[in-house]
Structures are given as C-alpha cells and as structure tokens.
Design a protein around this motif. Structure first.
Motif, PDB file in Angstrom:
ATOM      1  N   HIS A   1       0.816  -1.204   0.000  1.00 59.38           N
ATOM      2  CA  HIS A   1       0.000   0.000   0.000  1.00 59.38           C
ATOM      3  C   HIS A   1       0.861   1.271   0.000  1.00 59.38           C
ATOM      4  CE1 HIS A   1      -3.199   2.796   0.861  1.00 59.38           C
ATOM      5  NE2 HIS A   1      -2.531   3.233   1.928  1.00 59.38           N
ATOM      6  N   ARG A   2       1.887   1.283   0.771  1.00 57.88           N
ATOM      7  CA  ARG A   2       2.759   2.463   0.843  1.00 57.88           C
ATOM      8  C   ARG A   2       3.398   2.743  -0.517  1.00 57.88           C
ATOM      9  NH1 ARG A   2       5.747   4.912   5.537  1.00 57.88           N
ATOM     10  NH2 ARG A   2       4.211   3.762   6.670  1.00 57.88           N
ATOM     11  N   GLN A   3       3.900   1.732  -1.171  1.00 59.27           N
ATOM     12  CA  GLN A   3       4.537   1.893  -2.493  1.00 59.27           C
ATOM     13  C   GLN A   3       3.518   2.401  -3.513  1.00 59.27           C
ATOM     14  OE1 GLN A   3       7.722   1.645  -3.007  1.00 59.27           O
ATOM     15  NE2 GLN A   3       7.549   2.117  -5.189  1.00 59.27           N
ATOM     16  N   GLU A   4       2.330   1.860  -3.526  1.00 59.55           N
ATOM     17  CA  GLU A   4       1.291   2.301  -4.459  1.00 59.55           C
ATOM     18  C   GLU A   4       0.915   3.757  -4.185  1.00 59.55           C
ATOM     19  OE1 GLU A   4      -2.012  -0.348  -4.114  1.00 59.55           O
ATOM     20  OE2 GLU A   4      -0.869  -2.042  -4.886  1.00 59.55           O
ATOM     21  N   PHE A   5       0.892   4.137  -2.921  1.00 59.35           N
ATOM     22  CA  PHE A   5       0.573   5.518  -2.567  1.00 59.35           C
ATOM     23  C   PHE A   5       1.611   6.494  -3.145  1.00 59.35           C
ATOM     24  CE2 PHE A   5       1.023   9.119   0.365  1.00 59.35           C
ATOM     25  CZ  PHE A   5      -0.229   9.683   0.229  1.00 59.35           C
ATOM     26  N   TYR A   6       2.879   6.149  -2.992  1.00 57.77           N
ATOM     27  CA  TYR A   6       3.947   7.006  -3.541  1.00 57.77           C
ATOM     28  C   TYR A   6       3.868   7.108  -5.058  1.00 57.77           C
ATOM     29  CZ  TYR A   6       6.353   7.405   0.964  1.00 57.77           C
ATOM     30  OH  TYR A   6       6.679   7.681   2.261  1.00 57.77           O
ATOM     31  N   GLU A   7       3.560   6.047  -5.716  1.00 54.98           N
ATOM     32  CA  GLU A   7       3.457   6.063  -7.183  1.00 54.98           C
ATOM     33  C   GLU A   7       2.286   6.936  -7.635  1.00 54.98           C
ATOM     34  OE1 GLU A   7       3.349   2.049  -8.550  1.00 54.98           O
ATOM     35  OE2 GLU A   7       5.388   1.663  -7.867  1.00 54.98           O
ATOM     36  N   LYS A   8       1.159   6.840  -6.951  1.00 59.60           N
ATOM     37  CA  LYS A   8       0.009   7.674  -7.294  1.00 59.60           C
ATOM     38  C   LYS A   8       0.322   9.145  -7.020  1.00 59.60           C
ATOM     39  CE  LYS A   8      -3.655   4.275  -6.588  1.00 59.60           C
ATOM     40  NZ  LYS A   8      -4.821   3.902  -5.755  1.00 59.60           N
ATOM     41  N   LEU A   9       1.041   9.393  -5.924  1.00 63.77           N
ATOM     42  CA  LEU A   9       1.423  10.773  -5.588  1.00 63.77           C
ATOM     43  C   LEU A   9       2.325  11.367  -6.662  1.00 63.77           C
ATOM     44  CD1 LEU A   9       1.119  12.945  -3.424  1.00 63.77           C
ATOM     45  CD2 LEU A   9       3.177  12.042  -2.340  1.00 63.77           C
ATOM     46  N   LYS A  10       3.301  10.598  -7.121  1.00 64.13           N
ATOM     47  CA  LYS A  10       4.201  11.073  -8.194  1.00 64.13           C
ATOM     48  C   LYS A  10       3.432  11.332  -9.489  1.00 64.13           C
ATOM     49  CE  LYS A  10       8.539   8.928  -6.830  1.00 64.13           C
ATOM     50  NZ  LYS A  10       9.531   7.918  -7.203  1.00 64.13           N
ATOM     51  N   ALA A  11       2.479  10.493  -9.791  1.00 64.86           N
ATOM     52  CA  ALA A  11       1.703  10.631 -11.021  1.00 64.86           C
ATOM     53  C   ALA A  11       0.817  11.876 -10.978  1.00 64.86           C
ATOM     54  CB  ALA A  11       0.869   9.380 -11.252  1.00 64.86           C
ATOM     55  N   SER A  12       0.369  12.241  -9.799  1.00 66.09           N
ATOM     56  CA  SER A  12      -0.515  13.402  -9.703  1.00 66.09           C
ATOM     57  C   SER A  12       0.237  14.725  -9.748  1.00 66.09           C
ATOM     58  CB  SER A  12      -1.357  13.314  -8.425  1.00 66.09           C
ATOM     59  OG  SER A  12      -0.534  13.492  -7.287  1.00 66.09           O
ATOM     60  N   ARG A  13       1.534  14.712  -9.444  1.00 66.54           N
ATOM     61  CA  ARG A  13       2.339  15.947  -9.502  1.00 66.54           C
ATOM     62  C   ARG A  13       2.544  16.374 -10.945  1.00 66.54           C
ATOM     63  NH1 ARG A  13       7.855  15.636  -6.365  1.00 66.54           N
ATOM     64  NH2 ARG A  13       7.366  13.465  -6.064  1.00 66.54           N
ATOM     65  N   PRO A  14       2.623  17.724 -11.180  1.00 66.67           N
ATOM     66  CA  PRO A  14       2.918  18.158 -12.550  1.00 66.67           C
ATOM     67  C   PRO A  14       4.344  17.758 -12.934  1.00 66.67           C
ATOM     68  CG  PRO A  14       2.713  20.055 -11.071  1.00 66.67           C
ATOM     69  CD  PRO A  14       2.417  18.821 -10.280  1.00 66.67           C
ATOM     70  N   GLN A  15       4.486  17.363 -14.142  1.00 63.07           N
ATOM     71  CA  GLN A  15       5.790  16.917 -14.642  1.00 63.07           C
ATOM     72  C   GLN A  15       6.737  18.111 -14.786  1.00 63.07           C
ATOM     73  OE1 GLN A  15       6.921  13.827 -15.832  1.00 63.07           O
ATOM     74  NE2 GLN A  15       5.135  12.731 -15.063  1.00 63.07           N
ATOM     75  N   ARG A  16       7.918  17.997 -14.288  1.00 63.11           N
ATOM     76  CA  ARG A  16       8.935  19.029 -14.448  1.00 63.11           C
ATOM     77  C   ARG A  16       9.729  18.700 -15.706  1.00 63.11           C
ATOM     78  NH1 ARG A  16      13.246  20.109  -9.810  1.00 63.11           N
ATOM     79  NH2 ARG A  16      11.386  20.378  -8.541  1.00 63.11           N
ATOM     80  N   LYS A  17       9.826  19.722 -16.580  1.00 64.17           N
ATOM     81  CA  LYS A  17      10.537  19.493 -17.832  1.00 64.17           C
ATOM     82  C   LYS A  17      12.002  19.796 -17.602  1.00 64.17           C
ATOM     83  CE  LYS A  17       6.514  20.519 -20.540  1.00 64.17           C
ATOM     84  NZ  LYS A  17       5.891  21.345 -21.535  1.00 64.17           N
ATOM     85  N   SER A  18      12.806  18.898 -17.993  1.00 64.54           N
ATOM     86  CA  SER A  18      14.235  19.074 -17.761  1.00 64.54           C
ATOM     87  C   SER A  18      14.848  19.895 -18.881  1.00 64.54           C
ATOM     88  CB  SER A  18      14.920  17.712 -17.670  1.00 64.54           C
ATOM     89  OG  SER A  18      14.805  17.044 -18.895  1.00 64.54           O
ATOM     90  N   GLY A  19      15.865  20.727 -18.524  1.00 64.34           N
ATOM     91  CA  GLY A  19      16.591  21.524 -19.505  1.00 64.34           C
ATOM     92  C   GLY A  19      15.782  22.710 -20.002  1.00 64.34           C
ATOM     93  N   LEU A  20      16.402  23.480 -20.884  1.00 62.43           N
ATOM     94  CA  LEU A  20      15.758  24.649 -21.459  1.00 62.43           C
ATOM     95  C   LEU A  20      15.016  24.257 -22.721  1.00 62.43           C
ATOM     96  CD1 LEU A  20      18.652  27.218 -21.152  1.00 62.43           C
ATOM     97  CD2 LEU A  20      16.631  27.084 -19.727  1.00 62.43           C
ATOM     98  N   LYS A  21      13.920  24.907 -22.946  1.00 66.40           N
ATOM     99  CA  LYS A  21      13.197  24.671 -24.191  1.00 66.40           C
ATOM    100  C   LYS A  21      13.961  25.315 -25.333  1.00 66.40           C
ATOM    101  CE  LYS A  21       8.425  24.307 -22.722  1.00 66.40           C
ATOM    102  NZ  LYS A  21       7.084  24.871 -22.863  1.00 66.40           N
ATOM    103  N   MET A  22      13.768  24.784 -26.487  1.00 65.25           N
ATOM    104  CA  MET A  22      14.421  25.327 -27.680  1.00 65.25           C
ATOM    105  C   MET A  22      13.950  26.748 -27.943  1.00 65.25           C
ATOM    106  SD  MET A  22      16.641  24.477 -29.648  1.00 65.25           S
ATOM    107  CE  MET A  22      17.316  24.246 -31.217  1.00 65.25           C
ATOM    108  N   ASN A  23      12.719  27.035 -27.606  1.00 68.19           N
ATOM    109  CA  ASN A  23      12.153  28.361 -27.797  1.00 68.19           C
ATOM    110  C   ASN A  23      12.949  29.411 -27.004  1.00 68.19           C
ATOM    111  OD1 ASN A  23      10.427  30.317 -28.686  1.00 68.19           O
ATOM    112  ND2 ASN A  23       8.777  29.809 -27.280  1.00 68.19           N
ATOM    113  N   TYR A  24      13.275  29.102 -25.766  1.00 65.98           N
ATOM    114  CA  TYR A  24      14.039  30.032 -24.927  1.00 65.98           C
ATOM    115  C   TYR A  24      15.458  30.215 -25.463  1.00 65.98           C
ATOM    116  CZ  TYR A  24      10.326  29.752 -21.459  1.00 65.98           C
ATOM    117  OH  TYR A  24       9.136  29.810 -20.819  1.00 65.98           O
ATOM    118  N   ILE A  25      16.053  29.151 -25.930  1.00 69.83           N
ATOM    119  CA  ILE A  25      17.410  29.239 -26.479  1.00 69.83           C
ATOM    120  C   ILE A  25      17.425  30.143 -27.707  1.00 69.83           C
ATOM    121  CG2 ILE A  25      19.251  27.911 -27.603  1.00 69.83           C
ATOM    122  CD1 ILE A  25      18.497  25.585 -25.744  1.00 69.83           C
ATOM    123  N   LEU A  26      16.425  30.037 -28.570  1.00 66.70           N
ATOM    124  CA  LEU A  26      16.355  30.887 -29.764  1.00 66.70           C
ATOM    125  C   LEU A  26      16.161  32.354 -29.382  1.00 66.70           C
ATOM    126  CD1 LEU A  26      14.239  28.706 -32.228  1.00 66.70           C
ATOM    127  CD2 LEU A  26      16.687  29.212 -32.329  1.00 66.70           C
TER     128      LEU A  26
END
Length: 181
Positions: free
Chosen positions: A23-48
């Motif tokens: 149950h604890r492991q499933e709870f952590y997985e659901k919690l991670k899934a509900s968080r907004p995804q953080r995009k790694s690195g800079l977008k190409m738009n910002y670099i341009l």
C-alpha cells in the motif's frame, strides 16, 4: 454526552482493518503521477530568444562603434585640413614679410628707422605668438583664426608702407640731386 474520541476509534471497523503490504509503495506512485511533470533543460524556444537578443546586441554595439570611429576620423580630418590651411596662409604671409623686410633693410640708410620698425614688427610677432597659442588651444574659434590672419596682414602692410615711404624719400633725393647737377 461526553464521549472520548479514542473510544469511538477503538470500536470502529476501519481502525482494525489492516492495509496491504504494498500500500505504501502504491501511494507514492500515485502521488508522483498526480504531480505536474517538471521538464528538464531549457526549451528550444528560450534558447532561440536568447540567441536573437545576443545577435541584436552585438549588431547594435558594432554599429555604434563604427559610427563613433567615423565621427572621430571626420573630426581629425576636419581639424587637420583647417590647420594645414592656416599653416599655408601663415607660410605665404611670413615669406612675403621676410621678402619686404629684406628689401627695406637693403634700401634703408637710417639705423634708427630700421630699429624702430624692427621693434614694431617684434611686438606684432609677440602678439602673433600669443594668438597662435590660443589657436592651438581652441582651433575651431573663428575669432582666433581671424586674429591670426589680421596680425599677419598688419605686419605685411606695415612693411609695404615702409617700402613706399622709402621709395618716396629716394625719389625726392633723386629729384634734389638732379636739380643740383
């Protein structure tokens, strides 16, 4: 109706219920899934955008630098051409003054007259040197330039007047000599 809350939870079916092992492991997985995804690195738009800003900045700096160099070069050319013109006028007048002074000294018989005019020319030359210092300090001042030229004209005119005076004296002496003969 006072009741102890602890007693309520003791008798409750939910409190006696055991959670599954994962149950604890499933709870952590659901919690991670509900968080907004953080995009790694800079977008190409910002670099341009950053690259475009850098290019614009470099282009503007280059343009300003180029315009500043043209302005400085034009000022140097203008100042040097003005100085050359003044120097050429000065050389012409000084050559004429020396020529007239040589004629005057060759014709003049009176040492006092030569000394008196030599003193006047020396005074005018001292004034000219002072005006010349002012010109070097502020070579764009038209009044200083006019004063330089006027001083040279005055010296040359003085010598021409002396020459005419001596010519008149010589003509008068020649007339007296012809009468006596």
């Amino acid at each position: 109706m006072k009741q102890d809350i602890r007693d309520l939870f003791r008798e409750d079916e939910v409190s006696n219920h055991k959670l599954p092992k994962h149950h604890r492991q499933e709870f952590y997985e659901k919690l991670k899934a509900s968080r907004p995804q953080r995009k790694s690195g800079l977008k190409m738009n910002y670099i341009l955008k950053i690259a475009a800003i850098a290019v614009l900045f470099i282009a503007m700096a280059f343009t300003v630098f180029k315009m500043a160099n043209k302005t400085v070069a034009n000022e140097i050319v203008n100042e040097s051409s003005l100085e050359h013109q003044i120097e050429s006028i000065e050389k012409e007048y000084l050559a004429s003054i020396d020529k007239e002074w040589g004629k005057f000294v060759a014709v003049a018989n009176d040492e006092k007259l030569v000394k008196r005019y030599k003193d006047k020319l020396d005074d005018l030359d001292a004034d000219y040197q002072e005006i010349s210092k002012q010109f070097k300090a502020d070579n764009n001042n038209i009044l200083v330039i006019e004063a330089l030229v006027d001083n040279l004209k005055t010296r040359l005119q003085l010598l021409k007047d002396i020459q005419q005076h001596i010519n008149l004296l010589n003509q008068k002496t020649e007339q007296y000599e012809t009468i006596n003969i």
